[in-house]
Write a protein that holds these residues in place. Structure first.
Motif, short mmCIF file in Angstrom:
data_model
loop_
_atom_site.label_atom_id
_atom_site.label_comp_id
_atom_site.label_asym_id
_atom_site.label_seq_id
_atom_site.Cartn_x
_atom_site.Cartn_y
_atom_site.Cartn_z
N PRO A 197 -1.30 6.42 14.09
CA PRO A 197 -0.72 7.48 14.77
C PRO A 197 -1.70 8.39 15.13
CG PRO A 197 0.17 7.62 12.37
CD PRO A 197 -0.68 6.19 12.68
N GLY A 198 -1.28 9.33 16.07
CA GLY A 198 -2.20 10.42 16.57
C GLY A 198 -2.34 11.65 15.56
N ASN A 215 -12.23 2.86 8.79
CA ASN A 215 -12.82 2.87 10.08
C ASN A 215 -11.99 3.13 11.28
OD1 ASN A 215 -13.73 0.58 12.29
ND2 ASN A 215 -15.57 1.67 11.61
N ILE A 216 -12.15 4.16 11.96
CA ILE A 216 -11.52 4.22 13.21
C ILE A 216 -12.20 3.65 14.65
CG2 ILE A 216 -9.92 6.16 12.52
CD1 ILE A 216 -11.97 8.03 14.20
N TRP A 217 -11.46 2.93 15.14
CA TRP A 217 -12.13 2.06 16.45
C TRP A 217 -10.89 1.98 17.46
CZ3 TRP A 217 -10.25 -2.94 17.70
CH2 TRP A 217 -9.19 -3.16 16.70
N GLY A 218 -11.51 1.48 18.63
CA GLY A 218 -10.70 0.87 19.67
C GLY A 218 -11.40 -0.20 20.38
N ILE A 219 -10.40 -1.15 20.71
CA ILE A 219 -10.98 -2.28 21.69
C ILE A 219 -11.98 -1.93 22.72
CG2 ILE A 219 -10.15 -4.19 23.10
CD1 ILE A 219 -7.74 -4.41 21.27
N GLY A 254 -5.33 7.58 24.45
CA GLY A 254 -4.83 7.72 23.14
C GLY A 254 -3.46 7.09 23.12
N ALA A 255 -2.99 6.22 24.01
CA ALA A 255 -1.73 5.45 24.10
C ALA A 255 -2.29 4.28 23.16
CB ALA A 255 -1.46 4.99 25.41
N PRO A 256 -1.17 3.86 22.52
CA PRO A 256 -1.25 2.55 21.43
C PRO A 256 -1.88 1.37 22.08
CG PRO A 256 0.73 3.67 21.16
CD PRO A 256 0.28 4.21 22.47
N GLU A 257 -2.56 0.89 21.65
CA GLU A 257 -3.07 -0.87 22.00
C GLU A 257 -2.17 -1.56 21.40
OE1 GLU A 257 -7.67 -0.53 22.94
OE2 GLU A 257 -7.60 -0.58 21.01
#
Length: 203
Positions: A150-151, A85-89, A125-128
């Motif tokens: 990673p990207g 699962n891809i996600w972001g805060i 796209g910058a790392p959290e």
């Protein structure tokens, strides 16, 4: 303007509005949701014919960073049923589906099932940061594996679904074959994901 044209315009407007709340790109714009169809593939490791394609090696063998700083690969988990699962805060639909992922991990975790949440970074796209991810995971009571993607691995993910939106989820069987692609959030996608996990776990 005749009635049929008005109906089409209203229908498209409703669909567009719904998609805003079920998937988002890195700039929080609307995306589409749904389940991609499986594509034919060659054979399993024991030589039997499989109708499912293997997970692309670029994603299976990508080095992913666990929150303790160590590296891991999806291919190291062969023999398990995996939900990637891809996600972001920052992603609202990602947060909305997480209780369902927690439920799946609780239900099947002792039967060789693992969810791996790949954090794709912020909207640009910058790392959290690891600290931010840990704090978020604690607040959401996440019970599954989290890594930073990673990207290049994220792009491999997008190349499978052909859509650059989050959340997205891939279902991988014990042989490392792709069994489902679930794009976006919402009840329809989540229910389909659960049904396919149950089917794959029962085999």
């Amino acid at each position: 303007m005749n009635l049929s044209v008005i109906k089409v315009i209203v229908f498209v407007s409703i669909c567009s509005a719904i998609s805003i709340f079920t998937a988002c790109t890195a700039s929080q714009q609307a995306g589409s949701n749904g389940v991609a169809t499986n594509q034919p593939a060659p054979k399993t490791s024991d030589g039997k014919t499989s109708v499912y394609p293997p997970l692309a090696s670029g994603l299976a063998d990508a080095e992913l960073e666990l929150l303790d700083g160590t590296k891991t690969k999806i291919s190291d988990r062969k023999g398990k049923v995996l939900l990637l699962n891809i996600w972001g805060i920052w992603c609202g639909p990602c947060r909305a589906e997480m209780p369902h992922l927690v439920e799946l991990q609780q239900q099947y975790g002792d039967r060789g099932f693992e969810i791996v949440g790949l954090n794709i970074g912020d909207r640009d796209g910058a790392p959290e940061s690891v600290a931010a991810i840990k704090t978020f995971a604690d607040s959401m009571k996440l019970n599954y594996t989290l890594v930073r993607s990673p990207g290049a691995a994220t792009q491999q993910f997008y190349s499978i679904s052909k859509q650059q939106v989050v959340p997205q989820t891939l279902l991988i069987d014990r042989e490392g074959h792709l069994r489902g692609v679930f794009v976006g959030g919402g009840a329809r996608v989540i229910n389909s994901m659960k049904e396919n996990v149950e089917k794959t776990m029962s085999e």
